[in-house]
Every structure is written in C-alpha cells, then in structure tokens.
Scaffold this motif. Structure first.
Motif, PDB file in Angstrom:
ATOM      1  N   VAL A 151       0.826  -1.048  -0.085  1.00  0.00           N
ATOM      2  CA  VAL A 151      -0.058   0.131  -0.235  1.00  0.00           C
ATOM      3  C   VAL A 151       0.615   1.227   0.132  1.00  0.00           C
ATOM      4  O   VAL A 151       0.431   2.399  -0.451  1.00  0.00           O
ATOM      5  CB  VAL A 151      -0.984  -0.010   1.291  1.00  0.00           C
ATOM      6  N   ASP A 152       2.252   1.255   0.188  1.00  0.00           N
ATOM      7  CA  ASP A 152       2.951   2.351   0.413  1.00  0.00           C
ATOM      8  C   ASP A 152       4.365   1.837   0.096  1.00  0.00           C
ATOM      9  O   ASP A 152       5.424   1.858   0.792  1.00  0.00           O
ATOM     10  CB  ASP A 152       3.017   2.781   1.956  1.00  0.00           C
ATOM     11  N   PRO A 153       4.653   1.779  -1.390  1.00  0.00           N
ATOM     12  CA  PRO A 153       5.864   1.209  -1.819  1.00  0.00           C
ATOM     13  C   PRO A 153       6.912   2.248  -2.042  1.00  0.00           C
ATOM     14  O   PRO A 153       8.141   1.930  -2.161  1.00  0.00           O
ATOM     15  CB  PRO A 153       5.518   0.606  -3.115  1.00  0.00           C
ATOM     16  N   PHE A 154       6.502   3.683  -1.963  1.00  0.00           N
ATOM     17  CA  PHE A 154       7.558   4.588  -2.398  1.00  0.00           C
ATOM     18  C   PHE A 154       7.905   5.642  -1.233  1.00  0.00           C
ATOM     19  O   PHE A 154       9.097   6.055  -1.377  1.00  0.00           O
ATOM     20  CB  PHE A 154       7.066   5.366  -3.579  1.00  0.00           C
ATOM     21  N   ASP A 168      10.203  10.533  -9.761  1.00  0.00           N
ATOM     22  CA  ASP A 168      11.524  10.726  -9.143  1.00  0.00           C
ATOM     23  C   ASP A 168      12.264   9.596  -8.805  1.00  0.00           C
ATOM     24  O   ASP A 168      13.062   9.586  -7.822  1.00  0.00           O
ATOM     25  CB  ASP A 168      11.052  11.599  -7.875  1.00  0.00           C
ATOM     26  N   ILE A 169      11.966   8.355  -9.282  1.00  0.00           N
ATOM     27  CA  ILE A 169      12.342   7.030  -8.657  1.00  0.00           C
ATOM     28  C   ILE A 169      13.182   6.586  -9.821  1.00  0.00           C
ATOM     29  O   ILE A 169      12.632   6.280 -11.185  1.00  0.00           O
ATOM     30  CB  ILE A 169      11.317   6.041  -8.274  1.00  0.00           C
ATOM     31  N   THR A 170      14.432   6.103  -9.682  1.00  0.00           N
ATOM     32  CA  THR A 170      15.032   5.382 -10.829  1.00  0.00           C
ATOM     33  C   THR A 170      14.905   3.812 -10.579  1.00  0.00           C
ATOM     34  O   THR A 170      14.963   3.322  -9.391  1.00  0.00           O
ATOM     35  CB  THR A 170      16.719   5.663 -10.707  1.00  0.00           C
ATOM     36  N   VAL A 171      14.816   3.295 -11.781  1.00  0.00           N
ATOM     37  CA  VAL A 171      14.496   1.752 -12.076  1.00  0.00           C
ATOM     38  C   VAL A 171      15.924   1.197 -12.342  1.00  0.00           C
ATOM     39  O   VAL A 171      16.434   1.416 -13.337  1.00  0.00           O
ATOM     40  CB  VAL A 171      13.462   1.282 -13.049  1.00  0.00           C
ATOM     41  N   GLY A 172      16.550   0.378 -11.405  1.00  0.00           N
ATOM     42  CA  GLY A 172      17.997  -0.583 -11.792  1.00  0.00           C
ATOM     43  C   GLY A 172      17.569  -1.859 -12.304  1.00  0.00           C
ATOM     44  O   GLY A 172      16.393  -1.846 -12.757  1.00  0.00           O
ATOM     45  N   PRO A 173      18.484  -2.520 -12.134  1.00  0.00           N
ATOM     46  CA  PRO A 173      18.239  -3.832 -12.706  1.00  0.00           C
ATOM     47  C   PRO A 173      17.262  -5.022 -11.970  1.00  0.00           C
ATOM     48  O   PRO A 173      17.366  -4.600 -10.870  1.00  0.00           O
ATOM     49  CB  PRO A 173      19.814  -4.441 -12.736  1.00  0.00           C
ATOM     50  N   PRO A 174      16.861  -5.918 -12.797  1.00  0.00           N
ATOM     51  CA  PRO A 174      15.949  -6.798 -11.995  1.00  0.00           C
ATOM     52  C   PRO A 174      16.855  -7.570 -11.221  1.00  0.00           C
ATOM     53  O   PRO A 174      17.911  -8.156 -11.634  1.00  0.00           O
ATOM     54  CB  PRO A 174      15.200  -7.602 -13.144  1.00  0.00           C
ATOM     55  N   VAL A 175      16.196  -8.035 -10.061  1.00  0.00           N
ATOM     56  CA  VAL A 175      16.956  -8.729  -9.232  1.00  0.00           C
ATOM     57  C   VAL A 175      16.496 -10.347  -8.840  1.00  0.00           C
ATOM     58  O   VAL A 175      16.967 -11.126  -8.272  1.00  0.00           O
ATOM     59  CB  VAL A 175      17.361  -7.911  -7.754  1.00  0.00           C
ATOM     60  N   LEU A 176      15.023 -10.145  -9.057  1.00  0.00           N
ATOM     61  CA  LEU A 176      14.181 -11.578  -8.756  1.00  0.00           C
ATOM     62  C   LEU A 176      13.256 -11.565  -9.826  1.00  0.00           C
ATOM     63  O   LEU A 176      12.692 -10.711 -10.390  1.00  0.00           O
ATOM     64  CB  LEU A 176      13.441 -11.320  -7.517  1.00  0.00           C
ATOM     65  N   THR A 177      12.998 -12.931 -10.148  1.00  0.00           N
ATOM     66  CA  THR A 177      11.673 -13.152 -11.006  1.00  0.00           C
ATOM     67  C   THR A 177      10.887 -14.300 -10.520  1.00  0.00           C
ATOM     68  O   THR A 177      11.752 -15.208  -9.869  1.00  0.00           O
ATOM     69  CB  THR A 177      12.075 -13.697 -12.428  1.00  0.00           C
ATOM     70  N   GLY A 178       9.727 -14.479 -10.761  1.00  0.00           N
ATOM     71  CA  GLY A 178       8.995 -15.468 -10.190  1.00  0.00           C
ATOM     72  C   GLY A 178       7.722 -15.113 -10.645  1.00  0.00           C
ATOM     73  O   GLY A 178       7.078 -14.353 -11.202  1.00  0.00           O
ATOM     74  N   GLN A 181       8.827  -9.685 -12.336  1.00  0.00           N
ATOM     75  CA  GLN A 181      10.077  -9.110 -11.833  1.00  0.00           C
ATOM     76  C   GLN A 181      10.030  -8.211 -10.932  1.00  0.00           C
ATOM     77  O   GLN A 181       9.348  -7.170 -10.914  1.00  0.00           O
ATOM     78  CB  GLN A 181      10.488  -8.696 -13.264  1.00  0.00           C
ATOM     79  N   TRP A 182      11.160  -8.191 -10.013  1.00  0.00           N
ATOM     80  CA  TRP A 182      11.209  -7.155  -9.128  1.00  0.00           C
ATOM     81  C   TRP A 182      12.786  -6.540  -9.408  1.00  0.00           C
ATOM     82  O   TRP A 182      13.717  -7.475  -9.854  1.00  0.00           O
ATOM     83  CB  TRP A 182      11.264  -7.969  -7.427  1.00  0.00           C
ATOM     84  N   ALA A 183      12.865  -5.368  -9.156  1.00  0.00           N
ATOM     85  CA  ALA A 183      13.971  -4.594  -9.574  1.00  0.00           C
ATOM     86  C   ALA A 183      14.454  -3.519  -8.267  1.00  0.00           C
ATOM     87  O   ALA A 183      13.630  -3.130  -7.475  1.00  0.00           O
ATOM     88  CB  ALA A 183      14.063  -3.942 -10.815  1.00  0.00           C
ATOM     89  N   LEU A 184      15.746  -3.146  -8.412  1.00  0.00           N
ATOM     90  CA  LEU A 184      16.147  -2.266  -7.606  1.00  0.00           C
ATOM     91  C   LEU A 184      15.572  -0.898  -7.939  1.00  0.00           C
ATOM     92  O   LEU A 184      15.512  -0.670  -8.948  1.00  0.00           O
ATOM     93  CB  LEU A 184      17.764  -2.188  -7.506  1.00  0.00           C
ATOM     94  N   THR A 185      14.989  -0.249  -6.907  1.00  0.00           N
ATOM     95  CA  THR A 185      14.393   1.099  -7.134  1.00  0.00           C
ATOM     96  C   THR A 185      15.377   2.199  -6.252  1.00  0.00           C
ATOM     97  O   THR A 185      15.627   1.691  -4.897  1.00  0.00           O
ATOM     98  CB  THR A 185      13.009   1.290  -7.073  1.00  0.00           C
ATOM     99  N   TRP A 186      15.523   3.477  -6.491  1.00  0.00           N
ATOM    100  CA  TRP A 186      15.875   4.279  -5.560  1.00  0.00           C
ATOM    101  C   TRP A 186      15.525   5.685  -5.958  1.00  0.00           C
ATOM    102  O   TRP A 186      15.252   6.067  -7.230  1.00  0.00           O
ATOM    103  CB  TRP A 186      17.403   4.167  -5.384  1.00  0.00           C
ATOM    104  N   ARG A 187      15.611   6.677  -4.989  1.00  0.00           N
ATOM    105  CA  ARG A 187      15.395   8.074  -5.169  1.00  0.00           C
ATOM    106  C   ARG A 187      16.332   8.499  -6.155  1.00  0.00           C
ATOM    107  O   ARG A 187      17.422   8.619  -5.662  1.00  0.00           O
ATOM    108  CB  ARG A 187      15.178   8.810  -4.001  1.00  0.00           C
ATOM    109  N   THR A 188      15.980   9.273  -7.266  1.00  0.00           N
ATOM    110  CA  THR A 188      17.179   9.715  -8.187  1.00  0.00           C
ATOM    111  C   THR A 188      18.125  10.658  -7.853  1.00  0.00           C
ATOM    112  O   THR A 188      19.295  10.664  -7.783  1.00  0.00           O
ATOM    113  CB  THR A 188      16.255  10.201  -9.499  1.00  0.00           C
TER     114      THR A 188
END
Length: 296
Positions: A129-132, A153-163, A267-274
């Motif tokens: 409900v509050d991912p960011f 305002d969020i950078t999407v990095g490389p995927p780290v998990l798939t399922g 896919q799940w990826a790394l994300t961070w504040r730009t």
C-alpha cells in the motif's frame, strides 16, 4: 565520445534494436538515435545499417565495438576499484523488501560484500500500500519492487528477482479443491483492496483490475499488510494473488496457495530516489546487473 554515448553504442551493438536499447538503459529511443547519429557524423560513416525490419553493424561499427568494449571494460573496472576503496566501513545501504525476499537476495548480497566489504547492508520491510514513501523520505536507500515502476523521481535499476504468482485462498474455498487457479477465476471472487496510496498501475501489475476476457475483478475489503491480507483470506472474505515467495516462507493456518499457470512472470528490480544516487547505490546496481536476476 562521452561515457554515456559509449554505453549507448555498445548496448545497441548487442541488442540491435533501438527500442530494446532504450528500455535497457532507461533512456528515450530518441536519445539512442541522437547518440548514434552524433557519432556517425563525427566519424563520417555509418555504424549501423538500418532497415524497417533490422539493425546491423557495418564493418566500421564492428571494429569500433571491439575497440570500445576493451576501453569500456577497463574503465568500468577502474571505477569499481575506486568505488570499492571509497566505500568506508561506516557506510551502509538500507534495502526495503517484501517479507522474506531478503533471504532470497542472499547470493546477491554475498557477491556485493565480496566486492565491497566495507559497506554494510540492512533490511527494512515494505508493503503493497505504500511502496515509495520510505525511499522518498530517506528511510530506505533502495527498495526491491515489482515492475513496472513509473515514478518520475524514482530510478529503476536492474531486475534482481523473477517469479510467478500464486493465489491465496481459504482452505475450505471451492478453488482449493482444484489445486490451481487462473486469472479468469478472480472475477468470481473479491480480492483485497490496497486503498488509494499505491498507484493503480503498480497494484494492477500484481492484482489486475480485469481478467483476460475483460471481466471486472471486484476489490475489497481494504488490507494494508500481508498479515491483514491472509487474515481476510482465511476468513473467506476474499482471495488474493501474491508472489510465489509468499508460499515458500509462509504456512498460515487455514490458507492454501494455488499456482496460477496463466499469470505472467513477475520481475522485481532495485529502485531508488534519483536525487539520492551515490557510490554505494551505484555499486549495488552494478553488482546486481552483472549478477543477473535470481529465479524464485
């Protein structure tokens, strides 16, 4: 030639597709075309042969790829050594994950620690409900989120998990006897509602609003955490799709997790504040890109 232009050229030389190159580098397709045209003007000849159906390297382009690949690899190695030396023992990364995802990331974390032993890693928990917010207010440096993430305002990095996904249902639910469920089944039951805080596009990637046939999937009641979801499911008030990692680490009483063979892989990826980009975040992103996604 700027480093970014080198990365664009080498990625296009590998992908041989302008759209895929743009997606991989998280830039616009126009930016890719602009970078290639600039280098072709500078060199005075074409680097790629383009048709409506294909993109191929020219002989000059192939030679440039070989030369630049060596330079790029040496430069990246030098930067990695400098960053490793610069990440002191008092630096750390706090990574937000869902539930037990931190355990699944252990191979990646071990690879990171091997390269950057001076940088510590801690985990924080996030929910659907509050991912960011934890990224935006600085409580987390990185969140591992399912895709897509389309926040400016969020950078999407490389995927780290798939399922794949599973459907949580009560043990006495009619679907439990079948042993599996489909996306089409969701129209016949309610799924939990995450409320208004999480973007609809992001929620619907996990819990679609309509079935493949176009039938509406009813939502409600509201649940803010995983434990609230399973409590509602166990009481028969709803069913709910979850990442299959939930079934691997949780066996709540009165709940059955059913495979959903027709649900696309997540896919799940790394994300961070730009604006929070720093050496530690870049080091983790580079390690994840080279390590590749972990298949659940």
């Amino acid at each position: 030639m700027e480093l970014r232009d080198i990365e664009i050229f080498l990625t296009l030389a590998e992908e041989l597709h302008f759209g895929h190159t743009a997606e991989r580098l998280h830039v616009s397709q126009a930016r890719v075309s602009q970078a290639i045209r600039k280098q072709e003007r500078r060199i005075g000849t074409a680097l790629f042969e383009r048709t409506s159906r294909s993109v191929r390297l020219t002989p000059v382009g192939r030679r440039l790829r070989e030369d630049l690949k060596q330079v790029h690899d040496l430069l990246q190695a030098a930067l990695a050594r400098a960053e490793a030396a610069g990440l002191s023992a008092d630096q750390s990364l706090r990574i937000g994950v869902f539930g037990h995802a931190g355990h699944e990331l252990r191979p990646l974390i071990d690879a990171f620690h091997t390269r950057y032993p001076g940088c510590g890693i801690t985990f924080g928990e996030i929910n659907g409900v509050d991912p960011f917010t934890a990224l935006r207010d600085g409580r987390h440096d990185i969140n591992v989120l399912w895709l897509p993430v389309l926040e400016p305002d969020i950078t999407v990095g490389p995927p780290v998990l798939t399922g794949r996904r599973v459907l949580a249902v009560a043990a006495d639910h009619p679907l439990a006897e079948r042993g599996s469920a489909s996306l089409e089944d969701l129209a016949d039951y309610r799924v939990a509602d995450f409320g208004q805080d999480a973007p609809e596009y992001w929620v619907s990637a996990m819990v679609p609003t309509r079935t493949p046939r176009g039938r509406r999937i009813p939502r409600g009641p509201i649940a803010r955490t995983f434990h609230e979801i399973v409590s509602l499911v166990a009481s028969g008030q709803c069913v709910h799709p979850l990442g299959e990692i939930a079934a691997r680490y949780n066996t709540p009483p009165g709940i059955v997790f059913l495979p959903m063979p027709d649900a696309p892989e997540l896919q799940w990826a790394l994300t961070w504040r730009t604006t929070a980009d720093n050496a530690a975040i870049r080091a983790m992103a580079r390690t994840a890109a080279e390590f590749g996604p972990i298949h659940l």
